[in-house]
Design an enzyme around this catalytic site. Structure first.
Site, PDB file in Angstrom:
ATOM      1  N   ASP A   9     -40.090  20.035  -0.557  1.00  0.00           N
ATOM      2  CA  ASP A   9     -40.851  18.870  -0.108  1.00  0.00           C
ATOM      3  C   ASP A   9     -42.224  19.017  -0.777  1.00  0.00           C
ATOM      4  OD1 ASP A   9     -42.544  17.118   1.174  1.00  0.00           O
ATOM      5  OD2 ASP A   9     -41.916  17.706   3.200  1.00  0.00           O
ATOM      6  N   ILE A  10     -42.557  18.097  -1.655  1.00  0.00           N
ATOM      7  CA  ILE A  10     -43.766  18.249  -2.471  1.00  0.00           C
ATOM      8  C   ILE A  10     -45.033  18.318  -1.607  1.00  0.00           C
ATOM      9  CG2 ILE A  10     -44.348  15.804  -2.908  1.00  0.00           C
ATOM     10  CD1 ILE A  10     -44.532  16.650  -5.943  1.00  0.00           C
ATOM     11  N   ASN A  23     -47.098   2.978  -6.243  1.00  0.00           N
ATOM     12  CA  ASN A  23     -46.967   1.616  -6.784  1.00  0.00           C
ATOM     13  C   ASN A  23     -48.369   1.163  -7.203  1.00  0.00           C
ATOM     14  OD1 ASN A  23     -48.268   0.142  -4.476  1.00  0.00           O
ATOM     15  ND2 ASN A  23     -46.549   1.098  -3.385  1.00  0.00           N
ATOM     16  N   GLY A  31     -40.640   6.498   0.391  1.00  0.00           N
ATOM     17  CA  GLY A  31     -40.291   7.653  -0.433  1.00  0.00           C
ATOM     18  C   GLY A  31     -41.360   8.736  -0.440  1.00  0.00           C
ATOM     19  N   VAL A  32     -41.573   9.309  -1.610  1.00  0.00           N
ATOM     20  CA  VAL A  32     -42.514  10.422  -1.709  1.00  0.00           C
ATOM     21  C   VAL A  32     -43.949   9.941  -1.453  1.00  0.00           C
ATOM     22  CG1 VAL A  32     -42.857  10.302  -4.229  1.00  0.00           C
ATOM     23  CG2 VAL A  32     -43.001  12.503  -3.062  1.00  0.00           C
ATOM     24  N   ASP A  33     -44.235   8.702  -1.803  1.00  0.00           N
ATOM     25  CA  ASP A  33     -45.558   8.105  -1.557  1.00  0.00           C
ATOM     26  C   ASP A  33     -45.864   8.110  -0.053  1.00  0.00           C
ATOM     27  OD1 ASP A  33     -47.888   6.679  -1.960  1.00  0.00           O
ATOM     28  OD2 ASP A  33     -46.909   4.813  -2.584  1.00  0.00           O
ATOM     29  N   SER A 122     -39.973   7.612 -10.486  1.00  0.00           N
ATOM     30  CA  SER A 122     -39.113   6.434 -10.737  1.00  0.00           C
ATOM     31  C   SER A 122     -37.646   6.619 -10.342  1.00  0.00           C
ATOM     32  CB  SER A 122     -39.149   5.981 -12.205  1.00  0.00           C
ATOM     33  OG  SER A 122     -40.361   5.319 -12.502  1.00  0.00           O
ATOM     34  N   GLY A 124     -36.211   7.154  -7.466  1.00  0.00           N
ATOM     35  CA  GLY A 124     -35.800   6.700  -6.136  1.00  0.00           C
ATOM     36  C   GLY A 124     -35.686   5.196  -6.112  1.00  0.00           C
ATOM     37  N   TYR A 126     -37.300   2.960  -7.526  1.00  0.00           N
ATOM     38  CA  TYR A 126     -37.465   2.288  -8.822  1.00  0.00           C
ATOM     39  C   TYR A 126     -36.233   2.382  -9.719  1.00  0.00           C
ATOM     40  CZ  TYR A 126     -42.461   1.061  -8.200  1.00  0.00           C
ATOM     41  OH  TYR A 126     -43.655   0.502  -7.782  1.00  0.00           O
TER      42      TYR A 126
HETATM   43  N1  AR6 Z   1     -40.907  15.658  -1.898  1.00  0.00           N
HETATM   44  C1  AR6 Z   1     -40.381  15.597  -3.139  1.00  0.00           C
HETATM   45  N2  AR6 Z   1     -39.643  14.546  -3.597  1.00  0.00           N
HETATM   46  C2  AR6 Z   1     -39.451  13.516  -2.729  1.00  0.00           C
HETATM   47  C3  AR6 Z   1     -39.978  13.493  -1.413  1.00  0.00           C
HETATM   48  C4  AR6 Z   1     -40.742  14.622  -1.014  1.00  0.00           C
HETATM   49  N3  AR6 Z   1     -41.289  14.708   0.219  1.00  0.00           N
HETATM   50  N4  AR6 Z   1     -39.593  12.323  -0.812  1.00  0.00           N
HETATM   51  C5  AR6 Z   1     -38.864  11.648  -1.704  1.00  0.00           C
HETATM   52  N5  AR6 Z   1     -38.750  12.367  -2.862  1.00  0.00           N
HETATM   53  P1  AR6 Z   1     -39.434   7.351  -4.729  1.00  0.00           P
HETATM   54  P2  AR6 Z   1     -40.042   5.822  -7.192  1.00  0.00           P
HETATM   55  C6  AR6 Z   1     -38.030  12.034  -4.108  1.00  0.00           C
HETATM   56  O1  AR6 Z   1     -38.580   6.242  -4.249  1.00  0.00           O
HETATM   57  O2  AR6 Z   1     -38.607   5.709  -7.532  1.00  0.00           O
HETATM   58  C7  AR6 Z   1     -42.548   4.011  -3.063  1.00  0.00           C
HETATM   59  O3  AR6 Z   1     -42.375   3.108  -2.011  1.00  0.00           O
HETATM   60  C8  AR6 Z   1     -36.940  11.003  -4.014  1.00  0.00           C
HETATM   61  O4  AR6 Z   1     -35.740  11.591  -3.484  1.00  0.00           O
HETATM   62  O5  AR6 Z   1     -40.357   7.984  -3.767  1.00  0.00           O
HETATM   63  O6  AR6 Z   1     -41.013   6.194  -8.276  1.00  0.00           O
HETATM   64  C9  AR6 Z   1     -43.801   3.702  -3.882  1.00  0.00           C
HETATM   65  O7  AR6 Z   1     -44.822   3.174  -3.100  1.00  0.00           O
HETATM   66  C10 AR6 Z   1     -36.780  10.623  -5.483  1.00  0.00           C
HETATM   67  O8  AR6 Z   1     -35.950  11.580  -6.156  1.00  0.00           O
HETATM   68  O9  AR6 Z   1     -40.352   6.870  -5.998  1.00  0.00           O
HETATM   69  C11 AR6 Z   1     -43.286   2.728  -4.901  1.00  0.00           C
HETATM   70  O10 AR6 Z   1     -43.272   1.420  -4.380  1.00  0.00           O
HETATM   71  C12 AR6 Z   1     -38.206  10.748  -6.026  1.00  0.00           C
HETATM   72  O11 AR6 Z   1     -38.943  11.446  -5.013  1.00  0.00           O
HETATM   73  C13 AR6 Z   1     -41.869   3.188  -5.141  1.00  0.00           C
HETATM   74  O12 AR6 Z   1     -41.457   3.862  -3.976  1.00  0.00           O
HETATM   75  C14 AR6 Z   1     -38.889   9.424  -6.286  1.00  0.00           C
HETATM   76  O13 AR6 Z   1     -38.470   8.448  -5.350  1.00  0.00           O
HETATM   77  C15 AR6 Z   1     -41.802   4.153  -6.295  1.00  0.00           C
HETATM   78  O14 AR6 Z   1     -40.451   4.439  -6.566  1.00  0.00           O
END
Ligand code: AR6
Length: 173
Positions: A9-10, A23, A31-33, A122, A124, A126
């Site tokens: 978990d980052i 975003n 997601g991670v954000d 990107s 997740g 995206y």
């Molecule tokens: N630690 C590490 N990786 C994670 C964590 C965590 N705690 N949580 C999720 N991931 P995403 P995107 C992984 O969707 O595709 C947001 O709403 C997840 O499993 O977070 O760049 C933003 O605000 C995946 O492999 O990011 C944007 O609107 C990776 O992080 C949009 O999502 C990225 O998934 C960005 O989409």
């Protein structure tokens, strides 16, 4: 210094900077954000809101990066970047994703920091295919690291399946 692929978990990592897959508005999301904003606390949202808009509602265009402190996170800083939304691969997605990695490292160096953890930008919401994203990430990071002082780079995968994809990209390249 080798690039490491880890499962974590980052938000728990004690590094100079973690990268947020944000975003363009930089005011949080899923997601991670969402996880980073929850763990950093409300001061992170305030710091993001204070970043200047370059167009209405846009604080960070796709492919660029911005830096804030990490507030309640173990990481000292957050580098926010906006990956491309996957539209099939012929809409500049690889170049934009490459820019995310290059711009994040440029900020890291400008702030004289030396350890960084990236999520799978990107990959997740995206929709960027993970194997293709991992190829871009590994090639870009290797190119950057060959031209800079040593940096501790961790590719942080959220689960075993993603870890396997990224591990393969690192061993194939
Ligand atoms: N630690 C590490 N990786 C994670 C964590 C965590 N705690 N949580 C999720 N991931 P995403 P995107 C992984 O969707 O595709 C947001 O709403 C997840 O499993 O977070 O760049 C933003 O605000 C995946 O492999 O990011 C944007 O609107 C990776 O992080 C949009 O999502 C990225 O998934 C960005 O989409």
């Amino acid at each position: 210094m080798p690039i490491r692929v880890i499962i974590a978990d980052i938000t728990q990592l004690r590094v100079d900077a973690i990268v947020n897959a944000a975003n363009p508005g930089l005011l949080g999301g899923g997601g991670v954000d969402g996880a980073i904003h929850r763990a950093a606390g409300p001061a992170l949202l305030d710091a993001c809101r204070a970043l200047p808009e370059c167009a209405p509602g846009v604080r960070c265009p796709t492919g660029e990066a911005r830096i804030t402190l990490g507030f309640a996170l173990p990481a000292r800083h957050v580098i926010h970047t906006v990956g491309p939304i996957w539209h099939g691969g012929n809409h500049g997605e690889p170049a934009l994703l490459e820019s995310c990695y290059r711009n994040a490292l440029q900020l890291l160096r400008a702030w004289r920091l030396s350890s960084i953890a990236f999520p799978a930008i990107s990959c997740g919401v995206y929709g960027y295919p993970a194997a293709l994203a991992a190829e871009v990430a590994v090639a870009t990071l290797r190119d950057e690291l060959a031209r800079s002082a040593p940096i501790d780079v961790r590719l942080c995968c959220f689960g075993a399946a993603m870890h396997e994809v990224w591990r393969q990209a690192l061993s194939a390249a």
